[in-house]
Every structure is written in C-alpha cells, then in structure tokens.
Write an enzyme that holds these catalytic residues in place. Sequence first.
Site, PDB file in Angstrom:
ATOM      1  CB  SER A   1      -0.920  -0.010   1.220  1.00 18.90           C
ATOM      2  OG  SER A   1      -0.197   0.154   2.412  1.00 18.90           O
TER       3      SER A   1
ATOM      4  CG  HIS B   1      -0.625  -5.384   4.421  1.00 25.23           C
ATOM      5  ND1 HIS B   1      -0.153  -4.601   5.441  1.00 25.23           N
ATOM      6  CD2 HIS B   1      -0.129  -4.843   3.270  1.00 25.23           C
ATOM      7  CE1 HIS B   1       0.588  -3.625   4.946  1.00 25.23           C
ATOM      8  NE2 HIS B   1       0.615  -3.741   3.632  1.00 25.23           N
TER       9      HIS B   1
ATOM     10  CD  GLU C   1      -0.092  -1.861   9.112  1.00 24.28           C
ATOM     11  OE1 GLU C   1       0.499  -1.516  10.153  1.00 24.28           O
ATOM     12  OE2 GLU C   1       0.361  -1.631   7.974  1.00 24.28           O
TER      13      GLU C   1
ATOM     14  CD  GLU D   1       2.696  -4.858   7.766  1.00 24.67           C
ATOM     15  OE1 GLU D   1       2.167  -4.477   8.824  1.00 24.67           O
ATOM     16  OE2 GLU D   1       3.167  -4.083   6.923  1.00 24.67           O
TER      17      GLU D   1
ATOM     18  CG  ASP E   1      -1.422   1.937   8.505  1.00 23.52           C
ATOM     19  OD1 ASP E   1      -2.088   2.914   8.080  1.00 23.52           O
ATOM     20  OD2 ASP E   1      -0.401   1.503   7.939  1.00 23.52           O
TER      21      ASP E   1
ATOM     22  CD  GLU F   1       0.955   3.893   9.746  1.00 26.16           C
ATOM     23  OE1 GLU F   1       1.175   3.305  10.827  1.00 26.16           O
ATOM     24  OE2 GLU F   1       1.491   3.570   8.674  1.00 26.16           O
TER      25      GLU F   1
ATOM     26  CG  ASP G   1       3.118   4.993   5.881  1.00 25.68           C
ATOM     27  OD1 ASP G   1       4.170   5.311   5.306  1.00 25.68           O
ATOM     28  OD2 ASP G   1       2.640   3.845   5.785  1.00 25.68           O
TER      29      ASP G   1
ATOM     30  CE  LYS H   1       5.976   2.034   5.887  1.00 23.28           C
ATOM     31  NZ  LYS H   1       4.699   2.129   5.119  1.00 23.28           N
TER      32      LYS H   1
ATOM     33  CG  HIS I   1       7.514  -3.820   8.997  1.00 21.70           C
ATOM     34  ND1 HIS I   1       6.875  -5.026   9.134  1.00 21.70           N
ATOM     35  CD2 HIS I   1       6.543  -2.883   9.243  1.00 21.70           C
ATOM     36  CE1 HIS I   1       5.602  -4.844   9.436  1.00 21.70           C
ATOM     37  NE2 HIS I   1       5.378  -3.567   9.515  1.00 21.70           N
ATOM     38  NE  ARG I   2       6.876   0.050   2.727  1.00 28.55           N
ATOM     39  CZ  ARG I   2       6.635   0.979   1.808  1.00 28.55           C
ATOM     40  NH1 ARG I   2       7.602   1.786   1.439  1.00 28.55           N
ATOM     41  NH2 ARG I   2       5.432   1.139   1.278  1.00 28.55           N
TER      42      ARG I   2
ATOM     43  CE  LYS J   1       2.502   0.246  11.414  1.00 28.83           C
ATOM     44  NZ  LYS J   1       2.230   0.878  10.140  1.00 28.83           N
TER      45      LYS J   1
END
Length: 406
Positions: free
Chosen positions: A42, A151, A160, A201, A237, A280, A307, A332, A360-361, A383
Amino acid sequence: MAKIETISARKILNSRGQWTIETKVVLDDDSVGIQPVPNGASEGENEAVDVEVDKAIDIVNNTISDVLVGKDPFDQKEIDKILVEMDGTPNKSRLGGNSILSVSLAVAKAAADSEEIELYEYLSELYSGKEKNGDITYPTPIFNVLNGGKHAQNKLSFQEFMVIPALNTPFDRALEMGVNIYHNLEELLVDEDFETAVGDEGGFEPQGLCCDVALDFIKKAANVQYDVGNDVFLGMDIAAGSFYKDGKYDINEENIELTTEELMEYYNRMLTKYELIYMEDPFYEKDHKGWSDFYKSYSDRLMVVADDLVVTNPALLAEAIKKKLANAVIVKPNQVGTLTETFEFVKLARKAKMNVIVSHRSGDNVDSFISDLALAVSADFIKSGAPVRGERVAKYNRILEVFQDH
Ligand code: PGA
Ligand code: ZN
C-alpha cells in the site's frame, strides 16, 4: 582509510515471494555490507519509484559501481549526494529507489564493519555527528496482530490493527506482551471458529469481521493478562488511500461508502468506544481537509500518524508541519531512497516535536537495518508487524539482542 572496492547486486526473494535486489559493498580492507530492499503493497503516491529487478541489478553493477568504486565509504553524505545527482529525478525513477537504497545502506554497513563497531553506533554517529555515548533509548514495539486491506485476503478495509505496550515498559517485557496477546488472540479466534491464517505482516486475517469486531477480539485478547488503557493500548493503520475511490471511502465489509465528514464521524465513534492512541493514515494523502480536521480534533490525545502522506520525504513533511496535519511520522528508508534523506526527515520531525516511528514494509526480508536505525535516532517506536514470521521477528530480535547485551 578504507575505500570502496566492489559493489555488486543480485536477485533475491522477499517475504511475499517477489523478486527484489540485494547489494553487497566490499571495501579494500575486506569489510562487507549487504543490504536487501523491502517492498510495500500500500504505497504512497510520492514514494521513490523502484525499477524492475533485472534493470536495478544492472544499474548497481555498472552505472553506480563505475562511479562509486574508489570512493570514501565513511562520507555517507557525499555517497548519497552522488546517487541523488546521478539519478536526477524527483522520485528516483531513473536509477530506481531500489538500486539507490541498497547501495546507500550497504555502504553504511560496510563502513560500520570496517570500524568494527555496531551498526547502530555507526548510524548514530552519522545522524548526530557525535560519537555515541553509552545511553540507548529503546523504541516501543507496535504489534500489528490483525491484518486487513492490501495485506490480507479478508474484506476488512482498514489495514492494520495494533497493540502498543505502555511507553515505560522495558523492551523485553513489551515484546513478551506482544507475544502473549498474539497467542491469546489466536486462541479466541479458534474458539469462535475463525481462521488463523496470517497476512503479510504476520497478523491474523480472519474472514467476516468488521472493524468493531476486530477491535473487540484484540481487546479481549489483551485483557486476558493486561489492563487495556493502562498497560497496553490499541492502534490502527487505516491506510485510507487504499480504499478511497472517486471522493468516497469504500468500507466494503459494511457495504458503506463514506464522505470525508462521514469517515470522521465513524472515527469519532471508534475513538469513544476503544482505547485507541494511534491512528495512521486516517485519510487519503490528498484529502488534506480530512487530515486537518482530524488533527484539530484529536492531536491532543492521539498519535495522528503520517505514512503515505509524507513518505519519509523532508519536503512533504515540511508541508504537513506547516498545514498542521500530523503529530507523528513513519520512517521507511525505501520510501525516499537514501540514508542521508532519511536522517534529514527524522531531524525535521524531531524539530517539530513529532513522534518518530521506524517501520518495516509488508514485503520484507530477514534483514534488521531498521532496528539499528531506530536505536541510532532514538526512535519512539518501531513497527515490525506481529511477533511471528522470520522477517518480522528479525527486527524485534535485533533490538532484544542489543537490550540483552546492556
Ligand atoms: P506497506 O504497508 O509496506 O504495504 O506500504 C505498511 C504501511 O502502510 O504502514
Ligand atoms: Zn502505513
């Protein structure tokens, strides 16, 4: 002083089974730095653009290598300046964000190896211009225990659902909390006949949930051992850009399409009902009206986290600060492409008194550069998904290693 002797890239797989690149930098004193590149699902529209993997490898092995071999690996600013200038585009689209990032970070790793110091110590020196004193600030881990959006294969719109240990929790205990809550959640889902397959994730991705039910499950899982609102808090998120279509937010699991104002009302209800301290990307990155209204209403009691809105880009962050859109930022490195620009971004966020969350990604590797980065800049949070899956726990384990060594 050692000089860069070789730079070479190769193709490797990421955690989603997609090809990505990994670059190896070797110095003439035999020091080595190896850096793979993570990938988002994303992504923000203004992120550095990756080039196709085989092309990236060719660019690193030829174009970049030709220019950087023989250069001083300790002059990170100069290395990054050369990379940015060679690329010459505003979004790294010529050489590729992936080619540039892998070289930028691998050079730093090789330099740390040459100095025989820990990577976070070296990064801290680069960031602050001073030798690291003994003090280490550990970031609070943010655990993404339930996955939706891009995800996951379920219908949840929000990406998330996270648990966040209270700020003063020692890192090892915070990690234990994440692990316990994750396993409690698994049991609760199994008890109610929901699937416990995991998303990108590592969070569970059960079918048939809406936002309220997801948060109810997580709260219940945390309440088994902890006091929600005291020991541990909730966060989301939203990644709102991923379900924004033609001026509306499409919450497909509830069959509703919301305007900016209606989404705001939706959040009002959630924020009254649950112990949320972290939101987020609550609005699409171009919906500045939504961001601004949300900030006005909640910045005194919530982390309003940018983000996709700022994509680790100092210029976009400056705009968000000016317009008062967020009070916390995601960091990131691959969104911007070089270590120097990442540091610049963190410094700007700090100056504006924003919380810093290193991340992270969703497509990642067992590499833990971001853990050392978080320690080096004394990030408030890290995160890295759920406390499962090799590429997620690699980050948590690296911080735990440093914590245990001190
Ligand atoms: P991404 O998701 O890595 O797929 O962009 C992570 C996030 O949005 O925070
Ligand atoms: Zn995000």
